[in-house]
Write a protein that holds these residues in place. Structure first.
Motif, PDB file in Angstrom:
ATOM      1  N   ASP A 290       0.831  -1.213   0.000  1.00  0.00           N
ATOM      2  CA  ASP A 290       0.000   0.000   0.000  1.00  0.00           C
ATOM      3  C   ASP A 290       0.863   1.259   0.000  1.00  0.00           C
ATOM      4  O   ASP A 290       0.546   2.232  -0.668  1.00  0.00           O
ATOM      5  CB  ASP A 290      -0.924   0.026   1.224  1.00  0.00           C
ATOM      6  CG  ASP A 290      -2.112  -0.892   1.091  1.00  0.00           C
ATOM      7  OD1 ASP A 290      -2.657  -1.013  -0.021  1.00  0.00           O
ATOM      8  OD2 ASP A 290      -2.501  -1.498   2.105  1.00  0.00           O
ATOM      9  N   SER A 291       1.949   1.222   0.730  1.00  0.00           N
ATOM     10  CA  SER A 291       2.804   2.407   0.858  1.00  0.00           C
ATOM     11  C   SER A 291       3.534   2.752  -0.451  1.00  0.00           C
ATOM     12  O   SER A 291       4.107   3.834  -0.569  1.00  0.00           O
ATOM     13  CB  SER A 291       3.812   2.215   1.990  1.00  0.00           C
ATOM     14  OG  SER A 291       4.622   1.088   1.749  1.00  0.00           O
TER      15      SER A 291
ATOM     16  N   LEU B 126       1.962   2.918  -3.423  1.00  0.00           N
ATOM     17  CA  LEU B 126       1.017   3.404  -4.421  1.00  0.00           C
ATOM     18  C   LEU B 126       1.282   4.836  -4.851  1.00  0.00           C
ATOM     19  O   LEU B 126       1.242   5.143  -6.047  1.00  0.00           O
ATOM     20  CB  LEU B 126      -0.410   3.236  -3.931  1.00  0.00           C
ATOM     21  CG  LEU B 126      -0.838   1.791  -3.644  1.00  0.00           C
ATOM     22  CD1 LEU B 126      -2.315   1.724  -3.324  1.00  0.00           C
ATOM     23  CD2 LEU B 126      -0.473   0.861  -4.780  1.00  0.00           C
ATOM     24  N   GLU B 127       1.564   5.720  -3.925  1.00  0.00           N
ATOM     25  CA  GLU B 127       1.804   7.124  -4.292  1.00  0.00           C
ATOM     26  C   GLU B 127       3.047   7.250  -5.170  1.00  0.00           C
ATOM     27  O   GLU B 127       3.025   7.913  -6.204  1.00  0.00           O
ATOM     28  CB  GLU B 127       1.947   7.994  -3.045  1.00  0.00           C
ATOM     29  CG  GLU B 127       2.019   9.471  -3.360  1.00  0.00           C
ATOM     30  CD  GLU B 127       2.041  10.319  -2.108  1.00  0.00           C
ATOM     31  OE1 GLU B 127       2.791  11.317  -2.128  1.00  0.00           O
ATOM     32  OE2 GLU B 127       1.319  10.008  -1.149  1.00  0.00           O
ATOM     33  N   ASN B 128       4.141   6.581  -4.780  1.00  0.00           N
ATOM     34  CA  ASN B 128       5.375   6.642  -5.583  1.00  0.00           C
ATOM     35  C   ASN B 128       5.173   6.027  -6.958  1.00  0.00           C
ATOM     36  O   ASN B 128       5.649   6.569  -7.960  1.00  0.00           O
ATOM     37  CB  ASN B 128       6.519   5.929  -4.866  1.00  0.00           C
ATOM     38  CG  ASN B 128       7.030   6.705  -3.675  1.00  0.00           C
ATOM     39  OD1 ASN B 128       6.909   7.923  -3.618  1.00  0.00           O
ATOM     40  ND2 ASN B 128       7.586   6.006  -2.710  1.00  0.00           N
TER      41      ASN B 128
ATOM     42  N   HIS C 141       2.320   5.722  -8.612  1.00  0.00           N
ATOM     43  CA  HIS C 141       1.426   6.553  -9.408  1.00  0.00           C
ATOM     44  C   HIS C 141       2.146   7.784  -9.965  1.00  0.00           C
ATOM     45  O   HIS C 141       1.843   8.235 -11.069  1.00  0.00           O
ATOM     46  CB  HIS C 141       0.174   6.958  -8.622  1.00  0.00           C
ATOM     47  CG  HIS C 141      -0.826   7.644  -9.488  1.00  0.00           C
ATOM     48  ND1 HIS C 141      -1.054   8.995  -9.428  1.00  0.00           N
ATOM     49  CD2 HIS C 141      -1.622   7.160 -10.470  1.00  0.00           C
ATOM     50  CE1 HIS C 141      -1.956   9.316 -10.340  1.00  0.00           C
ATOM     51  NE2 HIS C 141      -2.313   8.227 -10.978  1.00  0.00           N
ATOM     52  N   GLN C 142       3.102   8.321  -9.253  1.00  0.00           N
ATOM     53  CA  GLN C 142       3.865   9.465  -9.750  1.00  0.00           C
ATOM     54  C   GLN C 142       4.616   9.140 -11.039  1.00  0.00           C
ATOM     55  O   GLN C 142       4.909  10.024 -11.834  1.00  0.00           O
ATOM     56  CB  GLN C 142       4.848   9.959  -8.688  1.00  0.00           C
ATOM     57  CG  GLN C 142       4.171  10.654  -7.538  1.00  0.00           C
ATOM     58  CD  GLN C 142       5.155  11.073  -6.450  1.00  0.00           C
ATOM     59  OE1 GLN C 142       6.367  10.938  -6.595  1.00  0.00           O
ATOM     60  NE2 GLN C 142       4.627  11.579  -5.351  1.00  0.00           N
TER      61      GLN C 142
ATOM     62  N   PHE D  57      -5.768   8.482 -11.267  1.00  0.00           N
ATOM     63  CA  PHE D  57      -5.594   7.795  -9.984  1.00  0.00           C
ATOM     64  C   PHE D  57      -6.713   6.799  -9.705  1.00  0.00           C
ATOM     65  O   PHE D  57      -6.467   5.735  -9.126  1.00  0.00           O
ATOM     66  CB  PHE D  57      -5.453   8.791  -8.829  1.00  0.00           C
ATOM     67  CG  PHE D  57      -4.983   8.134  -7.561  1.00  0.00           C
ATOM     68  CD1 PHE D  57      -3.750   7.496  -7.516  1.00  0.00           C
ATOM     69  CD2 PHE D  57      -5.767   8.142  -6.422  1.00  0.00           C
ATOM     70  CE1 PHE D  57      -3.305   6.877  -6.350  1.00  0.00           C
ATOM     71  CE2 PHE D  57      -5.334   7.522  -5.255  1.00  0.00           C
ATOM     72  CZ  PHE D  57      -4.098   6.893  -5.221  1.00  0.00           C
TER      73      PHE D  57
ATOM     74  N   LYS E 172      -5.979   2.897  -9.035  1.00  0.00           N
ATOM     75  CA  LYS E 172      -6.442   2.135  -7.871  1.00  0.00           C
ATOM     76  C   LYS E 172      -7.206   0.886  -8.300  1.00  0.00           C
ATOM     77  O   LYS E 172      -7.057  -0.175  -7.689  1.00  0.00           O
ATOM     78  CB  LYS E 172      -7.320   3.007  -6.963  1.00  0.00           C
ATOM     79  CG  LYS E 172      -6.528   4.065  -6.208  1.00  0.00           C
ATOM     80  CD  LYS E 172      -7.336   4.773  -5.133  1.00  0.00           C
ATOM     81  CE  LYS E 172      -8.583   5.398  -5.647  1.00  0.00           C
ATOM     82  NZ  LYS E 172      -9.313   6.207  -4.668  1.00  0.00           N
TER      83      LYS E 172
END
Length: 187
Positions: free
Chosen positions: A21-22, A24-26, A28-29, A47, A51
């Motif tokens: 989960d941690s 996902l932000e990296n 997606h960038q 986004f 997801k």
């Protein structure tokens, strides 16, 4: 055939580890270019679609790796094992993509090498499958370069991003071909 969902694969250059989960932000960038997803089932630059794409991986319906460079721990893309068939001793390698600056750098071949070695030499798979959009010349060339055999096209097979229907082309490598392919690629 039992995949360890804590599996880490690595060589001198890259590490493949399970998605978290941690991440996902990296991850997606890395997907900002919406044009990059024309051969993909989801527009990962959006986004919500990202997801939706990652849900099966987080539920362990697909074993998704993040790909990191060892030298700086930079996430450069993702690839996965999916569509397992224990009875048939078959698995698919796919859901692969890389940040734009890492495309064409040879990382994809290294990823495929690690995954193929694991599939054939640890899971004792009989058949590894790959599939892609028939229009995706770059992916098709990459699959041929690693020794995968083109098998055929399934017409109007898959719904793509932006509602296009994809003709899907299948490739495979069989257990009986693996040692030759490994030698030919100097793996």
């Amino acid at each position: 055939m039992q995949i360890d969902f804590n599996l880490i694969l690595q060589n001198k250059t890259i590490i493949l580890r399970p998605i978290k989960d941690s991440d996902l932000e990296n991850l997606h960038q890395l997907t900002a270019d919406s044009n990059a997803w024309k051969f993909y089932t989801h527009d990962l630059s959006d986004f919500e679609e990202f997801k939706d794409w990652v849900k099966p991986a987080l539920k362990k319906d697909r074993f998704q790796f993040v790909i990191l460079l060892k030298e700086n721990n930079e996430i450069v893309g993702s690839s996965a094992f999916g569509n397992f068939s224990v009875r048939d001793r078959r698995i698919e390698i796919g859901w692969t993509w890389f940040a734009k600056k890492h495309q064409g750098t040879g990382i994809n071949s290294q990823v495929k090498q690690l995954m193929l070695e694991y599939a054939f030499e640890k899971l004792y798979i009989e058949r590894v499958e790959f599939k892609t959009d028939v229009l995706n010349a770059q992916a098709r060339a990459s699959l041929k370069n690693i020794g995968a055999i083109e098998e055929g096209v399934l017409r109007s097979h898959t719904l793509m991003a932006k509602s296009r229907r994809r003709d899907t082309i299948y490739y495979s490598i069989l257990k009986s071909e693996w040692n030759h392919i490994k030698r030919e690629n100097e793996w």
